[in-house]
Structures are given as C-alpha cells and as structure tokens.
Design a protein around this motif. Sequence first.
Motif, PDB file in Angstrom:
ATOM      1  N   LYS A  98       0.800  -1.190  -0.062  1.00 29.78           N
ATOM      2  CA  LYS A  98       0.049   0.423  -0.359  1.00 29.78           C
ATOM      3  C   LYS A  98       0.669   1.350   0.023  1.00 29.78           C
ATOM      4  CE  LYS A  98      -3.878  -2.178   2.427  1.00 29.78           C
ATOM      5  NZ  LYS A  98      -4.684  -2.427   3.523  1.00 29.78           N
ATOM      6  N   ALA A  99       1.942   1.334   1.032  1.00 26.43           N
ATOM      7  CA  ALA A  99       2.329   2.105   0.369  1.00 26.43           C
ATOM      8  C   ALA A  99       3.763   2.221  -0.521  1.00 26.43           C
ATOM      9  CB  ALA A  99       3.812   2.376   2.220  1.00 26.43           C
ATOM     10  N   MET A 100       3.664   1.373  -0.921  1.00 29.50           N
ATOM     11  CA  MET A 100       4.497   1.684  -2.361  1.00 29.50           C
ATOM     12  C   MET A 100       4.188   2.353  -3.041  1.00 29.50           C
ATOM     13  SD  MET A 100       8.609   1.587  -2.756  1.00 29.50           S
ATOM     14  CE  MET A 100       8.350   0.444  -4.133  1.00 29.50           C
ATOM     15  N   ILE A 101       2.583   2.132  -3.808  1.00 29.60           N
ATOM     16  CA  ILE A 101       1.586   2.358  -4.240  1.00 29.60           C
ATOM     17  C   ILE A 101       1.247   4.071  -4.406  1.00 29.60           C
ATOM     18  CG2 ILE A 101      -0.753   2.758  -4.914  1.00 29.60           C
ATOM     19  CD1 ILE A 101      -0.630  -0.864  -4.761  1.00 29.60           C
ATOM     20  N   LYS A 102       1.360   4.581  -2.924  1.00 30.16           N
ATOM     21  CA  LYS A 102       1.107   5.675  -2.583  1.00 30.16           C
ATOM     22  C   LYS A 102       1.555   6.356  -3.123  1.00 30.16           C
ATOM     23  CE  LYS A 102      -0.828   7.041   1.605  1.00 30.16           C
ATOM     24  NZ  LYS A 102      -0.956   6.903   2.960  1.00 30.16           N
ATOM     25  N   MET A 103       3.396   5.905  -3.032  1.00 32.84           N
ATOM     26  CA  MET A 103       4.873   6.174  -3.107  1.00 32.84           C
ATOM     27  C   MET A 103       5.075   6.370  -4.462  1.00 32.84           C
ATOM     28  SD  MET A 103       8.316   5.574  -1.927  1.00 32.84           S
ATOM     29  CE  MET A 103       9.049   4.348  -2.689  1.00 32.84           C
ATOM     30  N   SER A 104       4.862   5.679  -5.305  1.00 29.67           N
ATOM     31  CA  SER A 104       4.291   5.525  -6.766  1.00 29.67           C
ATOM     32  C   SER A 104       4.194   6.915  -7.529  1.00 29.67           C
ATOM     33  CB  SER A 104       4.318   4.561  -7.110  1.00 29.67           C
ATOM     34  OG  SER A 104       3.002   4.461  -7.869  1.00 29.67           O
ATOM     35  N   ASN A 105       2.627   7.115  -6.288  1.00 29.69           N
ATOM     36  CA  ASN A 105       1.786   8.436  -7.578  1.00 29.69           C
ATOM     37  C   ASN A 105       2.841  10.179  -7.072  1.00 29.69           C
ATOM     38  OD1 ASN A 105       0.118   6.846  -8.092  1.00 29.69           O
ATOM     39  ND2 ASN A 105      -0.352   6.156  -6.714  1.00 29.69           N
ATOM     40  N   ILE A 106       3.529   9.717  -6.019  1.00 27.88           N
ATOM     41  CA  ILE A 106       3.890  11.288  -5.873  1.00 27.88           C
ATOM     42  C   ILE A 106       5.462  12.086  -7.276  1.00 27.88           C
ATOM     43  CG2 ILE A 106       5.840  12.342  -4.041  1.00 27.88           C
ATOM     44  CD1 ILE A 106       5.358  10.169  -2.421  1.00 27.88           C
ATOM     45  N   GLY A 107       5.051  13.195  -7.466  1.00 29.03           N
ATOM     46  CA  GLY A 107       5.197  13.792  -8.493  1.00 29.03           C
ATOM     47  C   GLY A 107       4.420  12.835 -10.066  1.00 29.03           C
ATOM     48  N   VAL A 108       3.537  12.261 -10.435  1.00 30.24           N
ATOM     49  CA  VAL A 108       3.594  11.868 -11.738  1.00 30.24           C
ATOM     50  C   VAL A 108       3.217  12.611 -12.363  1.00 30.24           C
ATOM     51  CG1 VAL A 108       2.416   9.984 -13.000  1.00 30.24           C
ATOM     52  CG2 VAL A 108       3.021   9.220 -10.599  1.00 30.24           C
ATOM     53  N   LYS A 109       3.280  12.812 -13.267  1.00 28.25           N
ATOM     54  CA  LYS A 109       3.172  14.668 -14.385  1.00 28.25           C
ATOM     55  C   LYS A 109       2.407  13.472 -15.242  1.00 28.25           C
ATOM     56  CE  LYS A 109       7.126  16.423 -15.264  1.00 28.25           C
ATOM     57  NZ  LYS A 109       8.560  17.422 -15.950  1.00 28.25           N
ATOM     58  N   THR A 110       1.279  13.991 -15.890  1.00 30.80           N
ATOM     59  CA  THR A 110       0.176  12.932 -16.642  1.00 30.80           C
ATOM     60  C   THR A 110      -0.113  14.356 -18.029  1.00 30.80           C
ATOM     61  OG1 THR A 110      -2.091  14.516 -15.139  1.00 30.80           O
ATOM     62  CG2 THR A 110      -1.379  12.207 -14.516  1.00 30.80           C
ATOM     63  N   GLY A 111      -0.962  14.011 -18.526  1.00 27.97           N
ATOM     64  CA  GLY A 111      -1.532  13.922 -19.666  1.00 27.97           C
ATOM     65  C   GLY A 111      -0.114  15.105 -20.938  1.00 27.97           C
ATOM     66  N   SER A 112      -0.281  16.232 -20.962  1.00 24.96           N
ATOM     67  CA  SER A 112       0.957  16.892 -22.232  1.00 24.96           C
ATOM     68  C   SER A 112       1.848  17.007 -20.986  1.00 24.96           C
ATOM     69  CB  SER A 112      -0.239  17.669 -23.163  1.00 24.96           C
ATOM     70  OG  SER A 112       0.092  18.554 -21.923  1.00 24.96           O
ATOM     71  N   ASN A 113       1.628  17.011 -19.527  1.00 31.43           N
ATOM     72  CA  ASN A 113       3.359  17.001 -19.053  1.00 31.43           C
ATOM     73  C   ASN A 113       3.888  15.600 -18.671  1.00 31.43           C
ATOM     74  OD1 ASN A 113       2.380  19.461 -17.942  1.00 31.43           O
ATOM     75  ND2 ASN A 113       0.876  19.243 -17.283  1.00 31.43           N
ATOM     76  N   GLY A 114       3.509  14.790 -19.127  1.00 28.01           N
ATOM     77  CA  GLY A 114       4.451  13.644 -18.917  1.00 28.01           C
ATOM     78  C   GLY A 114       4.051  12.000 -20.860  1.00 28.01           C
ATOM     79  N   GLU A 115       4.939  11.636 -20.256  1.00 28.01           N
ATOM     80  CA  GLU A 115       5.151  10.068 -20.981  1.00 28.01           C
ATOM     81  C   GLU A 115       5.313   9.364 -21.345  1.00 28.01           C
ATOM     82  OE1 GLU A 115       9.940   9.945 -22.302  1.00 28.01           O
ATOM     83  OE2 GLU A 115       8.761  11.975 -23.030  1.00 28.01           O
ATOM     84  N   ILE A 116       4.772   8.294 -21.955  1.00 23.57           N
ATOM     85  CA  ILE A 116       4.493   6.674 -21.930  1.00 23.57           C
ATOM     86  C   ILE A 116       6.078   6.684 -22.440  1.00 23.57           C
ATOM     87  CG2 ILE A 116       4.030   4.255 -22.382  1.00 23.57           C
ATOM     88  CD1 ILE A 116       1.454   6.004 -21.780  1.00 23.57           C
ATOM     89  N   ARG A 117       7.117   5.927 -21.778  1.00 23.76           N
ATOM     90  CA  ARG A 117       8.287   5.506 -22.208  1.00 23.76           C
ATOM     91  C   ARG A 117       8.249   4.613 -23.289  1.00 23.76           C
ATOM     92  NH1 ARG A 117      12.653   7.215 -17.984  1.00 23.76           N
ATOM     93  NH2 ARG A 117      11.779   9.001 -17.310  1.00 23.76           N
ATOM     94  N   SER A 118       9.531   4.524 -24.101  1.00 18.85           N
ATOM     95  CA  SER A 118       9.324   3.735 -24.939  1.00 18.85           C
ATOM     96  C   SER A 118      10.851   2.843 -24.643  1.00 18.85           C
ATOM     97  CB  SER A 118       9.792   3.937 -26.923  1.00 18.85           C
ATOM     98  OG  SER A 118       8.624   4.753 -27.003  1.00 18.85           O
ATOM     99  N   ASP A 119      11.616   3.427 -24.141  1.00 12.08           N
ATOM    100  CA  ASP A 119      12.796   2.673 -22.924  1.00 12.08           C
ATOM    101  C   ASP A 119      12.905   3.280 -21.944  1.00 12.08           C
ATOM    102  OD1 ASP A 119      15.525   2.318 -22.409  1.00 12.08           O
ATOM    103  OD2 ASP A 119      16.100   2.142 -24.227  1.00 12.08           O
ATOM    104  N   CYS A 120      12.123   1.732 -20.696  1.00 13.02           N
ATOM    105  CA  CYS A 120      12.457   3.165 -19.690  1.00 13.02           C
ATOM    106  C   CYS A 120      13.522   4.206 -19.500  1.00 13.02           C
ATOM    107  CB  CYS A 120      12.044   1.458 -18.481  1.00 13.02           C
ATOM    108  SG  CYS A 120      11.188   0.705 -18.486  1.00 13.02           S
ATOM    109  N   GLY A 121      14.952   2.799 -19.700  1.00 10.23           N
ATOM    110  CA  GLY A 121      16.394   4.123 -19.522  1.00 10.23           C
ATOM    111  C   GLY A 121      16.542   5.269 -19.884  1.00 10.23           C
ATOM    112  N   SER A 122      15.342   5.312 -20.786  1.00 10.55           N
ATOM    113  CA  SER A 122      15.779   6.838 -21.229  1.00 10.55           C
ATOM    114  C   SER A 122      14.262   7.575 -21.859  1.00 10.55           C
ATOM    115  CB  SER A 122      16.954   7.535 -22.821  1.00 10.55           C
ATOM    116  OG  SER A 122      16.230   6.869 -23.819  1.00 10.55           O
ATOM    117  N   PHE A 123      14.401   9.365 -22.038  1.00 17.41           N
ATOM    118  CA  PHE A 123      12.957   9.619 -22.486  1.00 17.41           C
ATOM    119  C   PHE A 123      13.261   9.976 -24.126  1.00 17.41           C
ATOM    120  CE2 PHE A 123      14.598  12.053 -18.207  1.00 17.41           C
ATOM    121  CZ  PHE A 123      13.618  12.038 -18.133  1.00 17.41           C
ATOM    122  N   ASN A 124      11.604   9.557 -24.639  1.00 20.33           N
ATOM    123  CA  ASN A 124      11.650   9.824 -25.420  1.00 20.33           C
ATOM    124  C   ASN A 124      12.218  10.852 -26.246  1.00 20.33           C
ATOM    125  OD1 ASN A 124      10.172   7.499 -24.983  1.00 20.33           O
ATOM    126  ND2 ASN A 124       8.552   8.185 -25.179  1.00 20.33           N
ATOM    127  N   GLY A 125      12.602  10.481 -27.554  1.00 15.84           N
ATOM    128  CA  GLY A 125      12.610  11.359 -28.479  1.00 15.84           C
ATOM    129  C   GLY A 125      13.535  12.952 -28.178  1.00 15.84           C
TER     130      GLY A 125
END
Length: 187
Positions: free
Chosen positions: A160-187
């Motif tokens: 439960k605590a890990m799930i709560k912590m994983s939601n800290i500072g998450v970007k959504t919508g146009s402020n974030g991205e789903i990575r193609s490669d977890c090790g680097s940002f897209n484009g």
Amino acid sequence: MGCAKGKKRWAGFQGFKSCWKPPSGKQKNSQLISLFKSKGLSVLDMVALSGGHTIGFSHCMEFMPGIYSYNKTFDIDPTMNQDYALSLRGPCPRKNLDPTVVALNDVTTAFIFDNAYGGNLQKGLGLLSTDQMLGVDSLTRPYVNIMARDQQIFFNYFVKAMIKMSNIGVKTGSNGEIRSDCGSFNG
C-alpha cells in the motif's frame, strides 16, 4: 519520476531526487515524519517503506556516527545492540576507511524480502540511525512491532505504501510521456 529532466537513466533519477529527497540517515524521527507527511505519506507508510531495508546494504559512512563518538555521554548509540555496533568497527575503522566497504542492512536474512528487519529493530540491530529510531520512538515502535510479528501484515502495508509513493510527482496528460525505453526519455 515526475520531476525528472534529461536523457539518461541517472539524469532521470537525479530529477526524481529533486522532487522527493530520500532520508539522509541523519534526520531525527520527527523530521522524517514531516518529510513523509509532506508527500502525503503517513507514519505507518514511513515504517512500512523503511522495511524495504530488509534487503540491501549501506556504506560505512552512512552508519559510522552510531558506532563512533555518538555523543558526549555515549561512544556508541545506546539504542543499538552494543556487540553488533562493535562488530561493525572491524570492517569500518575510523582511520583508513575503504569507501567501498558496505554492511548489510538486515543482519539475519539479508537476501530475503521479509519482516526480519522489524525484529532486528526490536533487538537493537538497526544499521542506520534512522532505522534504529523506528524501533524505539513511541510513534513508530507500535508499527514496527506489528510488522515484526506478522509478515503478511508487513507485506500488505508495504504494498500500500509503495503504491502511494509511486504516485508522488507523476506527470499526466501533455506534461508526461509513456517511455518506449525505461532507461531514457522519448525523442
């Protein structure tokens, strides 16, 4: 990693640290509680997440203040098991310290994710001072005791605590991205 900037994995981690600074190991319990609360995490969440120290290791410099010159009255942190603290001095001497030497965070089941960490705290076997405080502070000790007594309860609280912590500072919508490669940002 909502606050991350840069292209490499390490840069992303550094960005994450800018929005969620992990405890330094030198804070008092009240400071840790404030830090976790500022991120929407409870005291229970803090204790459960600290239970993650059941695996892993720490460099000598992270825990030496507890085993050498603790304060004017005690050479060793009086809440620590004194034999354990003395045993840490061998691999972590005050002089000529090898900065690559580490000690296991959990002295009983270091490579198993379990609730042994809580039992260690009850016995004064917390490696880091921030961990050891959890076992003696009146606000955190009851949670340590519950989790030390019942592994499934620890697992449930940890998830439960890990799930709560994983939601800290998450970007959504146009402020974030789903990575193609977890090790680097897209484009």
